[in-house]
Design a protein around this motif. Sequence first.
Motif, PDB file in Angstrom:
ATOM      1  N   CYS A 105      26.257  38.828  49.958  1.00  0.00           N
ATOM      2  CA  CYS A 105      26.712  39.631  48.805  1.00  0.00           C
ATOM      3  C   CYS A 105      25.676  39.632  47.672  1.00  0.00           C
ATOM      4  CB  CYS A 105      28.037  39.097  48.265  1.00  0.00           C
ATOM      5  SG  CYS A 105      29.363  39.254  49.417  1.00  0.00           S
ATOM      6  N   PRO A 106      24.469  40.101  47.930  1.00  0.00           N
ATOM      7  CA  PRO A 106      23.436  40.015  46.893  1.00  0.00           C
ATOM      8  C   PRO A 106      23.723  40.924  45.695  1.00  0.00           C
ATOM      9  CG  PRO A 106      22.667  41.366  48.720  1.00  0.00           C
ATOM     10  CD  PRO A 106      23.982  40.788  49.146  1.00  0.00           C
ATOM     11  N   THR A 107      23.289  40.459  44.534  1.00  0.00           N
ATOM     12  CA  THR A 107      23.316  41.327  43.343  1.00  0.00           C
ATOM     13  C   THR A 107      21.943  41.971  43.163  1.00  0.00           C
ATOM     14  OG1 THR A 107      22.650  39.457  41.967  1.00  0.00           O
ATOM     15  CG2 THR A 107      25.028  39.881  42.168  1.00  0.00           C
ATOM     16  N   HIS A 108      20.913  41.322  43.730  1.00  0.00           N
ATOM     17  CA  HIS A 108      19.542  41.832  43.649  1.00  0.00           C
ATOM     18  C   HIS A 108      18.905  41.768  45.036  1.00  0.00           C
ATOM     19  CE1 HIS A 108      20.433  40.805  39.519  1.00  0.00           C
ATOM     20  NE2 HIS A 108      19.446  41.616  39.151  1.00  0.00           N
ATOM     21  N   VAL A 109      18.312  42.870  45.449  1.00  0.00           N
ATOM     22  CA  VAL A 109      17.665  42.929  46.753  1.00  0.00           C
ATOM     23  C   VAL A 109      16.191  43.275  46.531  1.00  0.00           C
ATOM     24  CG1 VAL A 109      17.575  44.227  48.921  1.00  0.00           C
ATOM     25  CG2 VAL A 109      19.780  43.604  47.912  1.00  0.00           C
ATOM     26  N   ILE A 110      15.329  42.454  47.102  1.00  0.00           N
ATOM     27  CA  ILE A 110      13.894  42.716  46.964  1.00  0.00           C
ATOM     28  C   ILE A 110      13.366  43.105  48.339  1.00  0.00           C
ATOM     29  CG2 ILE A 110      11.655  41.738  46.315  1.00  0.00           C
ATOM     30  CD1 ILE A 110      13.184  39.805  44.482  1.00  0.00           C
ATOM     31  N   ASN A 111      12.806  44.288  48.428  1.00  0.00           N
ATOM     32  CA  ASN A 111      12.268  44.699  49.724  1.00  0.00           C
ATOM     33  C   ASN A 111      10.753  44.551  49.749  1.00  0.00           C
ATOM     34  OD1 ASN A 111      11.991  45.664  52.318  1.00  0.00           O
ATOM     35  ND2 ASN A 111      11.665  47.757  51.580  1.00  0.00           N
ATOM     36  N   ALA A 112      10.310  43.436  50.341  1.00  0.00           N
ATOM     37  CA  ALA A 112       8.867  43.224  50.514  1.00  0.00           C
ATOM     38  C   ALA A 112       8.491  43.380  51.982  1.00  0.00           C
ATOM     39  CB  ALA A 112       8.478  41.839  49.997  1.00  0.00           C
ATOM     40  N   ALA A 113       9.427  43.903  52.781  1.00  0.00           N
ATOM     41  CA  ALA A 113       9.139  44.158  54.204  1.00  0.00           C
ATOM     42  C   ALA A 113       8.457  45.508  54.311  1.00  0.00           C
ATOM     43  CB  ALA A 113      10.431  44.168  55.008  1.00  0.00           C
ATOM     44  N   ALA A 114       7.424  45.574  55.121  1.00  0.00           N
ATOM     45  CA  ALA A 114       6.727  46.851  55.291  1.00  0.00           C
ATOM     46  C   ALA A 114       5.777  46.761  56.475  1.00  0.00           C
ATOM     47  CB  ALA A 114       5.939  47.200  54.026  1.00  0.00           C
ATOM     48  N   TYR A 133      27.488  47.484  47.789  1.00  0.00           N
ATOM     49  CA  TYR A 133      27.693  46.146  47.204  1.00  0.00           C
ATOM     50  C   TYR A 133      27.345  46.095  45.713  1.00  0.00           C
ATOM     51  CZ  TYR A 133      28.647  44.121  51.763  1.00  0.00           C
ATOM     52  OH  TYR A 133      29.232  43.823  52.973  1.00  0.00           O
ATOM     53  N   GLY A 134      26.922  47.229  45.138  1.00  0.00           N
ATOM     54  CA  GLY A 134      26.549  47.263  43.717  1.00  0.00           C
ATOM     55  C   GLY A 134      25.340  46.404  43.416  1.00  0.00           C
ATOM     56  N   ALA A 135      24.402  46.360  44.365  1.00  0.00           N
ATOM     57  CA  ALA A 135      23.192  45.543  44.166  1.00  0.00           C
ATOM     58  C   ALA A 135      22.042  46.412  43.657  1.00  0.00           C
ATOM     59  CB  ALA A 135      22.793  44.895  45.494  1.00  0.00           C
ATOM     60  N   ALA A 136      21.181  45.808  42.841  1.00  0.00           N
ATOM     61  CA  ALA A 136      19.975  46.508  42.381  1.00  0.00           C
ATOM     62  C   ALA A 136      18.866  46.268  43.401  1.00  0.00           C
ATOM     63  CB  ALA A 136      19.552  45.974  41.019  1.00  0.00           C
ATOM     64  N   LEU A 137      18.067  47.299  43.649  1.00  0.00           N
ATOM     65  CA  LEU A 137      16.976  47.191  44.622  1.00  0.00           C
ATOM     66  C   LEU A 137      15.628  47.175  43.907  1.00  0.00           C
ATOM     67  CD1 LEU A 137      15.950  47.349  47.622  1.00  0.00           C
ATOM     68  CD2 LEU A 137      15.924  49.836  47.328  1.00  0.00           C
ATOM     69  N   ILE A 138      14.826  46.190  44.264  1.00  0.00           N
ATOM     70  CA  ILE A 138      13.431  46.157  43.784  1.00  0.00           C
ATOM     71  C   ILE A 138      12.565  46.438  45.010  1.00  0.00           C
ATOM     72  CG2 ILE A 138      11.582  44.704  42.810  1.00  0.00           C
ATOM     73  CD1 ILE A 138      14.809  43.469  41.887  1.00  0.00           C
ATOM     74  N   HIS A 139      11.844  47.538  44.967  1.00  0.00           N
ATOM     75  CA  HIS A 139      11.079  47.991  46.141  1.00  0.00           C
ATOM     76  C   HIS A 139       9.614  48.177  45.736  1.00  0.00           C
ATOM     77  CE1 HIS A 139      10.212  50.235  49.822  1.00  0.00           C
ATOM     78  NE2 HIS A 139       9.569  51.096  49.062  1.00  0.00           N
ATOM     79  N   PHE A 140       8.709  47.791  46.639  1.00  0.00           N
ATOM     80  CA  PHE A 140       7.281  47.924  46.330  1.00  0.00           C
ATOM     81  C   PHE A 140       6.709  49.193  46.955  1.00  0.00           C
ATOM     82  CE2 PHE A 140       8.315  43.431  46.292  1.00  0.00           C
ATOM     83  CZ  PHE A 140       7.958  43.130  44.993  1.00  0.00           C
ATOM     84  N   HIS A 153      17.681  50.950  40.723  1.00  0.00           N
ATOM     85  CA  HIS A 153      16.476  50.605  41.489  1.00  0.00           C
ATOM     86  C   HIS A 153      15.262  50.472  40.580  1.00  0.00           C
ATOM     87  CE1 HIS A 153      15.595  55.022  41.240  1.00  0.00           C
ATOM     88  NE2 HIS A 153      14.368  54.561  41.133  1.00  0.00           N
ATOM     89  N   TYR A 154      14.354  49.621  41.039  1.00  0.00           N
ATOM     90  CA  TYR A 154      13.009  49.592  40.467  1.00  0.00           C
ATOM     91  C   TYR A 154      12.042  49.822  41.613  1.00  0.00           C
ATOM     92  CZ  TYR A 154      15.082  47.285  36.393  1.00  0.00           C
ATOM     93  OH  TYR A 154      15.849  46.989  35.303  1.00  0.00           O
ATOM     94  N   ILE A 155      11.228  50.837  41.502  1.00  0.00           N
ATOM     95  CA  ILE A 155      10.117  51.021  42.453  1.00  0.00           C
ATOM     96  C   ILE A 155       8.874  50.550  41.705  1.00  0.00           C
ATOM     97  CG2 ILE A 155       8.690  52.689  43.708  1.00  0.00           C
ATOM     98  CD1 ILE A 155      11.253  54.453  43.949  1.00  0.00           C
ATOM     99  N   LEU A 156       8.250  49.523  42.246  1.00  0.00           N
ATOM    100  CA  LEU A 156       7.071  48.950  41.596  1.00  0.00           C
ATOM    101  C   LEU A 156       5.849  49.347  42.419  1.00  0.00           C
ATOM    102  CD1 LEU A 156       6.959  47.134  39.115  1.00  0.00           C
ATOM    103  CD2 LEU A 156       6.926  45.144  40.623  1.00  0.00           C
ATOM    104  N   ARG A 157       5.044  50.262  41.878  1.00  0.00           N
ATOM    105  CA  ARG A 157       3.820  50.642  42.614  1.00  0.00           C
ATOM    106  C   ARG A 157       2.726  49.632  42.271  1.00  0.00           C
ATOM    107  NH1 ARG A 157       4.093  56.662  40.984  1.00  0.00           N
ATOM    108  NH2 ARG A 157       5.415  57.606  42.600  1.00  0.00           N
TER     109      ARG A 157
END
Length: 284
Positions: free
Chosen positions: A52-61, A93-100, A144-148
């Motif tokens: 049940c994450p509140t924050h999801v960080i996607n560093a998979a690529a 789940y109402g989680a925020a996504l941080i994606h690179f 969401h945050y997309i961090l370039r």
Amino acid sequence: MRICCFGKDGLLSTELQAWLPELNPLSLNFLSKSDCDITDKDAVNQVFNTYCPTHVINAAAYTKVDDCETDASTANLVNGFALDHLIDACNQYGAALIHFSTDYVFNGTKETPYEEDDLPIPINAYGASKLIAETAIRSRLIEHYILRVQWVYGPAKPNFVSTILRLAKEKKEVHIVNDQFGSPTSTTSISKAVVNLILNKPEYGTYHFRTLKHTSWYDFAVYFLEKCKMNVAVIPVSSSEFKTKAKRPKNGVLNIGKWIYSDLYTPPTWENDVLNYLKKEKLI
Ligand SMILES: NC(=O)c1ccc[n+]([C@@H]2O[C@H](COP(=O)([O-])OP(=O)(O)OC[C@H]3O[C@@H](n4cnc5c(N)ncnc54)[C@H](OP(=O)(O)O)[C@@H]3O)[C@@H](O)[C@H]2O)c1
């Protein structure tokens, strides 16, 4: 706060493991590809159901830029369409996504630094696959945050700095491209940026993050080779002489005005960033 981070064994994710505990989350879980393949919707849902994450960080690529040219379908699947599963689960789940993402979404022909809302026109398959994700996230997930980021190096995996230092030991001369521009950025700086982003909660959206000032691969290499007292000839070559399967943008410089004006962590210059890395790695 409960954090899940995908891509556990990657260059960036490995460093995030050292920094995210600073947020004192209630739970912090890193998932490797074998724990959760992000292209598998059921596996992604299972992770959300368990943690049940509140924050999801996607560093998979899928980050092998040249291989993406010959395997665009895997690139599109991992870097692009897999985000649909994360977006759906984050919404549920109402989680925020941080994606690179990357400067490679741009074609590099602009004469000034790229701003967040400049038109992305990728010139290689990797950039195109990363743009699929950006577009999906922006259109379907508010939080969401997309961090370039760009030109990333760090201790966890071989990278430009470690590779050039190795070649400098083995050879009398090294050939380095001198007509591509960007800002080398350590995984330490990016990890601090992520911690700061989560803490300060600026407006959701896309942000550029990189070190201060920019350089070419050639000048970057000359700088750290000198600091390491490596006695090797560094030969500047143009992109047209240094053939790679994937084309790279010439100007990859990202404008970080939005990041700075959002009162977020001020990155070091690329020189200080790499000096810190060399010191930590006991290379100087
Ligand atoms: N490195 C750079 O210079 C750079 C520049 C700009 C942007 N970025 C972005 O920054 C982020 C982190 O990059 P990085 O350099 O840390 O990449 P990395 O070292 O290649 O790590 C990516 C990780 O994702 C894993 N992975 C691959 N496919 C997966 C899947 N289907 N499901 C789950 N995990 C999977 C990889 O595992 P395997 O190795 O086992 O496949 C690897 O551990 C990425 O979004 C990348 O596009 C990186």
